[in-house]
Design a protein around this motif. Sequence first.
Motif, PDB file in Angstrom:
ATOM      1  N   TYR A  86       0.649  -0.840   0.251  1.00 33.59           N
ATOM      2  CA  TYR A  86       0.098  -0.059   0.287  1.00 33.59           C
ATOM      3  C   TYR A  86       0.639   1.033  -0.070  1.00 33.59           C
ATOM      4  O   TYR A  86       0.831   2.398  -0.758  1.00 33.59           O
ATOM      5  N   LEU A  87       1.901   1.533   0.940  1.00 33.55           N
ATOM      6  CA  LEU A  87       2.923   2.440   1.341  1.00 33.55           C
ATOM      7  C   LEU A  87       4.075   2.381  -0.174  1.00 33.55           C
ATOM      8  O   LEU A  87       3.877   3.705  -0.667  1.00 33.55           O
ATOM      9  N   CYS A  88       3.671   1.392  -1.288  1.00 36.49           N
ATOM     10  CA  CYS A  88       4.284   1.536  -1.909  1.00 36.49           C
ATOM     11  C   CYS A  88       3.758   1.999  -3.326  1.00 36.49           C
ATOM     12  O   CYS A  88       4.166   2.394  -4.728  1.00 36.49           O
ATOM     13  N   ASP A  89       2.175   1.834  -3.830  1.00 32.75           N
ATOM     14  CA  ASP A  89       1.215   2.229  -4.071  1.00 32.75           C
ATOM     15  C   ASP A  89       1.366   4.016  -4.892  1.00 32.75           C
ATOM     16  O   ASP A  89       1.052   4.683  -3.699  1.00 32.75           O
ATOM     17  N   THR A  90       1.924   4.151  -6.565  1.00 37.07           N
ATOM     18  CA  THR A  90       2.195   5.387  -5.901  1.00 37.07           C
ATOM     19  C   THR A  90       0.841   6.296  -6.253  1.00 37.07           C
ATOM     20  O   THR A  90       0.915   7.422  -6.201  1.00 37.07           O
ATOM     21  N   ALA A  91       0.026   5.438  -6.577  1.00 38.14           N
ATOM     22  CA  ALA A  91      -1.185   6.591  -7.468  1.00 38.14           C
ATOM     23  C   ALA A  91      -1.728   7.412  -5.670  1.00 38.14           C
ATOM     24  O   ALA A  91      -2.603   7.830  -5.546  1.00 38.14           O
ATOM     25  N   LEU A  92      -1.935   5.781  -4.805  1.00 36.70           N
ATOM     26  CA  LEU A  92      -2.309   6.255  -3.968  1.00 36.70           C
ATOM     27  C   LEU A  92      -2.014   7.400  -2.871  1.00 36.70           C
ATOM     28  O   LEU A  92      -2.094   7.992  -2.077  1.00 36.70           O
ATOM     29  N   THR A  93      -0.233   7.088  -2.705  1.00 39.38           N
ATOM     30  CA  THR A  93       0.718   8.663  -2.614  1.00 39.38           C
ATOM     31  C   THR A  93       0.463   9.673  -2.284  1.00 39.38           C
ATOM     32  O   THR A  93       1.004  10.509  -2.487  1.00 39.38           O
ATOM     33  N   GLN A  94       0.160   9.726  -4.312  1.00 41.62           N
ATOM     34  CA  GLN A  94      -0.986  10.984  -4.713  1.00 41.62           C
ATOM     35  C   GLN A  94      -1.606  11.490  -4.376  1.00 41.62           C
ATOM     36  O   GLN A  94      -2.140  12.521  -4.198  1.00 41.62           O
ATOM     37  N   LYS A  95      -1.808  11.342  -3.472  1.00 40.77           N
ATOM     38  CA  LYS A  95      -3.749  11.113  -2.980  1.00 40.77           C
ATOM     39  C   LYS A  95      -3.791  11.238  -1.665  1.00 40.77           C
ATOM     40  O   LYS A  95      -3.766  12.496  -1.364  1.00 40.77           O
TER      41      LYS A  95
END
Length: 286
Positions: A86-95
């Motif tokens: 989850y912490l590696c999900d770059t789309a999520l970490t932009q949100k």
Amino acid sequence: MGYVVLALLLVWVIAVQSGCFAMRTSDAVWAKKLQEKGQTIAPQFLDIEDKNGRSVHAVAISASDTLPLVVFVHGSPGSADACLDYLCDTALTQKARLVAIDRPGFGFTEGFGKPEPSLEAQAAAVHAIANRLSLQQKVILVGHSLGASVIARFAMDYPEQTAGLVIVAGSIDPAQEKHPWWEPVVNVPPGKWLVPKAFWTSNAEIIPLEKELEKMLPLWPRITCQVSIVHATNDQLVPVANVAFAKKMLVNCPDVKLEILSDGDHFIFWSRQKKIIAAIGELIKK
């Protein structure tokens, strides 16, 4: 032959008790794993004292301090690295800003191998991290299995700081708690010497979980946030009946979304990650 078996057993006990199966990841390895999986944002490592005087460890990823905070709480056994993908999900970490916590008794939070049966104390440990990263601001919490018990307690104790919950295969109904024959066997010597500390700690916090969940029964009306629940029908560890219990108890929530998966099992936190991220995304938008 008997001496060989005894020697092997001794080696196993020494390996187990020395922490060879600790189920935790050091900060240095965390940074490497994140980079290998394509996360370009450098992790932040936190050690924050909670109200009980315990130093709580967590790993955070933040592209901007202005983004909403999502807090991940692992199950039992486990540690923050259960949330690595989850912490590696770059789309999520932009949100959103993301933080994964080592719950008391696990990972690198103070007191590894010392179980903390109190869900109130577990929620306080989560609160210490959430409050440091998002002082007096509402946060979204994601909890898997026993981690769902913890985030539910968080929402009861800190409703003013809870924006939403994502409950994944959550253990929340005391009536659904099972008590297999091996629980008391593993809990005391010599049984406890034969299992890794993380597994013994898990067993020791699960034994009193039913009573801890019973304590929460009158507190459910305190939860007033948005809630998303994801569970699989063939979950053999945490029965899907927990979903019906949640629906009945969440009487003061403006919106409760239920997603019962016809396929999958207790480990949907990893096998159905896209579903979980979609649920998180919906809460971020609200």
